[in-house]
Design an enzyme around this catalytic site. Structure first.
Site, PDB file in Angstrom:
ATOM      1  N   ARG A 177       0.818  -1.214   0.000  1.00 31.73           N
ATOM      2  CA  ARG A 177       0.000   0.000   0.000  1.00 31.73           C
ATOM      3  C   ARG A 177       0.854   1.267   0.000  1.00 31.73           C
ATOM      4  O   ARG A 177       0.465   2.282  -0.600  1.00 31.73           O
ATOM      5  CB  ARG A 177      -0.937  -0.017   1.222  1.00 31.73           C
ATOM      6  CG  ARG A 177      -1.963   1.096   1.211  1.00 31.73           C
ATOM      7  CD  ARG A 177      -3.026   0.853   2.263  1.00 31.73           C
ATOM      8  NE  ARG A 177      -4.066   1.876   2.212  1.00 31.73           N
ATOM      9  CZ  ARG A 177      -4.441   2.603   3.267  1.00 31.73           C
ATOM     10  NH1 ARG A 177      -3.866   2.400   4.444  1.00 31.73           N
ATOM     11  NH2 ARG A 177      -5.393   3.507   3.141  1.00 31.73           N
ATOM     12  N   HIS A 211      -6.426  -5.719  -2.658  1.00 31.16           N
ATOM     13  CA  HIS A 211      -7.258  -5.916  -1.466  1.00 31.16           C
ATOM     14  C   HIS A 211      -7.537  -7.398  -1.197  1.00 31.16           C
ATOM     15  O   HIS A 211      -8.390  -7.713  -0.377  1.00 31.16           O
ATOM     16  CB  HIS A 211      -8.560  -5.117  -1.570  1.00 31.16           C
ATOM     17  CG  HIS A 211      -8.345  -3.635  -1.433  1.00 31.16           C
ATOM     18  ND1 HIS A 211      -9.351  -2.705  -1.555  1.00 31.16           N
ATOM     19  CD2 HIS A 211      -7.225  -2.904  -1.176  1.00 31.16           C
ATOM     20  CE1 HIS A 211      -8.863  -1.479  -1.386  1.00 31.16           C
ATOM     21  NE2 HIS A 211      -7.574  -1.569  -1.161  1.00 31.16           N
ATOM     22  N   HIS A 266       0.277   4.603  -2.360  1.00 33.01           N
ATOM     23  CA  HIS A 266       0.064   5.960  -1.844  1.00 33.01           C
ATOM     24  C   HIS A 266       1.225   6.890  -2.184  1.00 33.01           C
ATOM     25  O   HIS A 266       1.039   8.103  -2.266  1.00 33.01           O
ATOM     26  CB  HIS A 266      -0.209   5.920  -0.337  1.00 33.01           C
ATOM     27  CG  HIS A 266      -1.599   5.462   0.002  1.00 33.01           C
ATOM     28  ND1 HIS A 266      -2.313   5.926   1.075  1.00 33.01           N
ATOM     29  CD2 HIS A 266      -2.407   4.575  -0.625  1.00 33.01           C
ATOM     30  CE1 HIS A 266      -3.502   5.343   1.103  1.00 33.01           C
ATOM     31  NE2 HIS A 266      -3.579   4.506   0.091  1.00 33.01           N
ATOM     32  N   ASN A 312      -4.117   8.641   4.866  1.00 38.50           N
ATOM     33  CA  ASN A 312      -2.887   8.069   5.432  1.00 38.50           C
ATOM     34  C   ASN A 312      -2.855   8.052   6.956  1.00 38.50           C
ATOM     35  O   ASN A 312      -2.288   7.130   7.559  1.00 38.50           O
ATOM     36  CB  ASN A 312      -1.672   8.872   4.944  1.00 38.50           C
ATOM     37  CG  ASN A 312      -1.526   8.835   3.426  1.00 38.50           C
ATOM     38  OD1 ASN A 312      -1.963   7.888   2.783  1.00 38.50           O
ATOM     39  ND2 ASN A 312      -0.910   9.868   2.856  1.00 38.50           N
TER      40      ASN A 312
HETATM   41  C1  HEM Z   1      -9.235   1.570  -5.995  1.00 37.57           C
HETATM   42  C2  HEM Z   1      -9.179   2.475  -5.044  1.00 37.57           C
HETATM   43  C3  HEM Z   1      -8.741   2.153  -3.652  1.00 37.57           C
HETATM   44  C4  HEM Z   1      -9.387   2.524  -2.514  1.00 37.57           C
HETATM   45  C5  HEM Z   1     -10.652   3.344  -2.426  1.00 37.57           C
HETATM   46  C6  HEM Z   1      -8.649   1.968  -1.404  1.00 37.57           C
HETATM   47  C7  HEM Z   1      -8.985   2.133  -0.072  1.00 37.57           C
HETATM   48  C8  HEM Z   1      -8.404   1.452   0.970  1.00 37.57           C
HETATM   49  C9  HEM Z   1      -8.820   1.557   2.347  1.00 37.57           C
HETATM   50  C10 HEM Z   1      -9.926   2.455   2.861  1.00 37.57           C
HETATM   51  C11 HEM Z   1      -8.057   0.707   3.071  1.00 37.57           C
HETATM   52  C12 HEM Z   1      -8.135   0.478   4.574  1.00 37.57           C
HETATM   53  C13 HEM Z   1      -7.323   1.566   5.258  1.00 37.57           C
HETATM   54  C14 HEM Z   1      -7.544   1.633   6.757  1.00 37.57           C
HETATM   55  O1  HEM Z   1      -8.565   1.208   7.241  1.00 37.57           O
HETATM   56  O2  HEM Z   1      -6.662   2.146   7.459  1.00 37.57           O
HETATM   57  C15 HEM Z   1      -7.141   0.076   2.159  1.00 37.57           C
HETATM   58  C16 HEM Z   1      -6.198  -0.866   2.523  1.00 37.57           C
HETATM   59  C17 HEM Z   1      -5.305  -1.408   1.634  1.00 37.57           C
HETATM   60  N1  HEM Z   1      -5.118  -1.037   0.325  1.00 37.57           N
HETATM   61 FE1  HEM Z   1      -6.352   0.059  -0.790  1.00 37.57          FE
HETATM   62  N2  HEM Z   1      -7.584   1.272  -1.891  1.00 37.57           N
HETATM   63  C18 HEM Z   1      -7.585   1.355  -3.250  1.00 37.57           C
HETATM   64  C19 HEM Z   1      -6.642   0.835  -4.099  1.00 37.57           C
HETATM   65  C20 HEM Z   1      -5.511   0.159  -3.710  1.00 37.57           C
HETATM   66  C21 HEM Z   1      -4.398  -0.166  -4.554  1.00 37.57           C
HETATM   67  C22 HEM Z   1      -4.273   0.248  -6.024  1.00 37.57           C
HETATM   68  C23 HEM Z   1      -3.507  -0.854  -3.800  1.00 37.57           C
HETATM   69  C24 HEM Z   1      -2.173  -1.397  -4.174  1.00 37.57           C
HETATM   70  C25 HEM Z   1      -1.820  -1.735  -5.402  1.00 37.57           C
HETATM   71  C26 HEM Z   1      -4.085  -0.981  -2.483  1.00 37.57           C
HETATM   72  C27 HEM Z   1      -3.539  -1.686  -1.437  1.00 37.57           C
HETATM   73  C28 HEM Z   1      -4.099  -1.785  -0.189  1.00 37.57           C
HETATM   74  C29 HEM Z   1      -3.638  -2.719   0.819  1.00 37.57           C
HETATM   75  C30 HEM Z   1      -2.583  -3.801   0.609  1.00 37.57           C
HETATM   76  C31 HEM Z   1      -4.382  -2.466   1.975  1.00 37.57           C
HETATM   77  C32 HEM Z   1      -4.222  -3.142   3.350  1.00 37.57           C
HETATM   78  C33 HEM Z   1      -3.106  -2.426   4.094  1.00 37.57           C
HETATM   79  C34 HEM Z   1      -2.763  -2.979   5.455  1.00 37.57           C
HETATM   80  O3  HEM Z   1      -3.317  -3.989   5.903  1.00 37.57           O
HETATM   81  O4  HEM Z   1      -1.905  -2.349   6.123  1.00 37.57           O
HETATM   82  N3  HEM Z   1      -5.281  -0.325  -2.451  1.00 37.57           N
HETATM   83  N4  HEM Z   1      -7.366   0.557   0.889  1.00 37.57           N
END
Ligand code: HEM
Ligand SMILES: *[C@@H]1O[C@H](CO)[C@@H](O)[C@H](O)[C@H]1NC(C)=O
Ligand SMILES: *[C@@H]1O[C@H](CO)[C@@H](O)[C@H](O)[C@H]1NC(C)=O
Ligand SMILES: *[C@@H]1O[C@H](CO)[C@@H](O)[C@H](O)[C@H]1NC(C)=O
Length: 319
Positions: free
Chosen positions: A63, A194, A67, A95
Site C-alpha cells: 500500500r 485488497h 500511496h 494516510n
Molecule cells: C481503488 C481504489 C482504492 C481505494 C478506495 C482503497 C482504499 C483502501 C482503504 C480504505 C483501506 C483500509 C485503510 C484503513 O482502514 O486504514 C485500504 C487498505 C489497503 N489497500 Fe487500498 N484502496 C484502493 C486501491 C488500492 C491499490 C491500487 C492498492 C495497491 C496496489 C491498495 C492496497 C491496499 C492494501 C494492501 C491495503 C491493506 C493495508 C494494510 O493492511 O496495512 N489499495 N485501501
C-alpha cells in the site's frame, strides 16, 4: 600533437551515455546492476523477515507504494516525516492512523546504505518492496523498473484529493486512476491488492449497515466487529477468507457481494467492470498477469529521474 577534431572511441561512448541519460526519463530494470547489485537481495531478505514477523506487513508495504505513486508520482514523498516547518503526507486523510511499515522501510534503507552509500532511492525501495511482498504472500512476480529519485517535497493537499476514498463510486474510481494515466483495466486489477491486508471499521461502517448489495451473513459478521458507535479502529480483513494470501479471492468475494469497502463492491455492481471481475474470479493467472502489468504502469507515474530530486540518505527527511 594536433588538437582532436573528433571524439575518440571512449569519449564517443561517454557522450552517447550522457546524451541517452539526459534525453530519456525512462526507468530501467538494470539501473542498479553495476552500482548496487546487492540491493535486491538485501531488500528481499528484509521484507521476508518483516513478513515472517507479521504477515500483514506485506500488505502495508504494498500500500505504501500505491500511496507514494498517487501523490506527485513515485518519488518517496510519502516517507517524509512532518517537522515544525514542514507538513508531509503522513497525516492526510487517507494516510493518518492508517499507513504502516515506515519502520520496516527504515530498516531496509539502513541495510542498503551499509552496502551502497546513497545509491538506491527510497522510491525504488518502495517499488521493490511491493513486489517482494506480493511474492512472499504467494502472488505473482514482475520485473521492477528502477531509477526513480527522491523528492525533497511532499503534498498534503494532493494526498487528500488524489488518493481515492472508500466511499467512491465506480465513476470516481475510474477518473481517479485516469488522472494518473491508468486505465480502467489497471484500476480493476490493482484493486485486487485488497486480497491482502486489513481495513478499519471507520472505512466500511456505512457499507455494512446501510447497503443492500451485500451478503446478509457477511454484513452481520462485519457489524459485530464494527459497532455503530465506537470501535472505529477495529480491523477486518479486506479478503475475509485469505487475508495473508495473495490470490484471486478478492474477485470471488465481489461475485458473492462480499466486498468489504463500498469502493470494492462498486467493481461488480452492474457496471462496465463486472465482466473483468468475473474473468479474474475464474482465472487467477489472468489476474496475476494483469496485476503485474498494472503495477509496473503505476510505478511509472511521474518519476523523478536523471539529476532531478536526490537519493535520500534517510527516507524520512530530505538530505
Ligand atoms: C481503488 C481504489 C482504492 C481505494 C478506495 C482503497 C482504499 C483502501 C482503504 C480504505 C483501506 C483500509 C485503510 C484503513 O482502514 O486504514 C485500504 C487498505 C489497503 N489497500 Fe487500498 N484502496 C484502493 C486501491 C488500492 C491499490 C491500487 C492498492 C495497491 C496496489 C491498495 C492496497 C491496499 C492494501 C494492501 C491495503 C491493506 C493495508 C494494510 O493492511 O496495512 N489499495 N485501501
Ligand atoms: C491525525 O490523527 C491524530 C490522532 O488521531 C489526530 O490527533 C490528528 O488531528 C490527525 N491529523 C490530521 C491532520 O487530521
Ligand atoms: C445510514 O444512512 C442514513 C441515511 O443516510 C444515515 O443517517 C446513517 O448515518 C447511515 N448509517 C451509517 C452507519 O453509516
Ligand atoms: C450469503 O453467503 C452464504 C455463505 O456464507 C450463503 O449461504 C448465502 O446464501 C448468501 N446469501 C445470499 C443472500 O446470497
Amino acid at each position: 600533437m594536433a588538437s582532436k577534431q573528433s571524439l575518440n572511441a571512449p569519449e564517443f561512448l561517454i557522450f552517447i551515455f550522457f546524451t541517452a541519460t539526459l534525453a530519456s526519463a525512462q526507468l530501467s530494470s538494470t539501473f542498479y546492476d553495476n552500482s548496487c547489485p546487492s540491493a535486491f537481495r538485501i531488500i528481499q531478505s528484509t521484507v521476508r523477515a518483516a513478513i515472517y514477523k507479521e504477515k500483514r506487513m506485506g500488505a502495508s508495504l504494498l500500500r505504501l507504494h500505491f500511496h507514494d505513486c498517487f501523490v506527485n508520482g513515485c518519488d518517496g514523498s510519502i516517507l517524509l516525516d512532518d517537522t515544525t516547518s514542514f507538513t508531509g503526507e503522513k497525516t492526510a486523510g487517507p494516510n493518518n492512523n492508517s499507513l504502516r511499515g515506515f519502520d520496516v522501510v527504515d530498516t531496509i534503507k539502513a541495510n542498503v546504505e551499509a552496502s551502497c552509500t546513497q545509491v538506491v532511492s527510497c522510491a525504488d525501495i518502495l517499488a521493490i518492496a511491493a513486489r517482494d511482498s506480493v511474492v512472499a504472500l504467494g502472488g505473482p512476480s514482475w520485473t521492477v523498473q528502477l531509477g526513480r529519485r527522491d523528492a525533497t517535497t511532499a503534498s498534503f493537499s494532493q494526498a487528500n484529493t488524489d488518493i481515492p476514498a472508500p466511499t467512491s463510486d465506480l465513476s470516481t474510481l475510474i477518473s481517479a486512476f485516469s488522472k494518473k494515466g491508468l486505465s480502467t483495466t489497471d484500476m480493476v486489477s490493482l484493486s485486487g491488492a485488497h486480497t491482502i491486508g486489513q481495513a478499519r471499521c471507520t472505512t466500511f461502517r456505512s457499507r455494512v449497515y446501510n447497503e443492500s448489495n451485500i451478503n446478509s451473513s457477511f454484513s452481520s459478521t462485519e457489524q459485530n466487529n464494527c459497532p455503530l458507535s465506537n470501535g472505529d479502529d477495529n480491523l477486518s480483513p479486506l479478503d475475509a477468507g485469505s487475508p495473508n494470501y495473495f490470490d484471486n479471492c478478492y474477485y470471488k468475494n465481489l461475485l458473492n457481494q462480499r466486498g468489504l469497502l463500498h469502493s470494492d463492491q462498486q467493481l461488480n455492481n452492474g457496471g462496465s467492470t463486472d465482466s473483468q471481475v468475473s474473468t479474474y474470479a475464474a482465472n487467477p493467472s489472468k489476474f496475476f498477469n494483469d496485476f503485474s502489468a498494472a503495477i509496473v504502469n503505476m510505478g511509472n507515474i511521474s518519476p523523478l529521474t536523471g539529476t532531478d530530486g536526490e537519493i535520500r540518505i534517510n527516507c524520512r527527511k530530505a538530505n
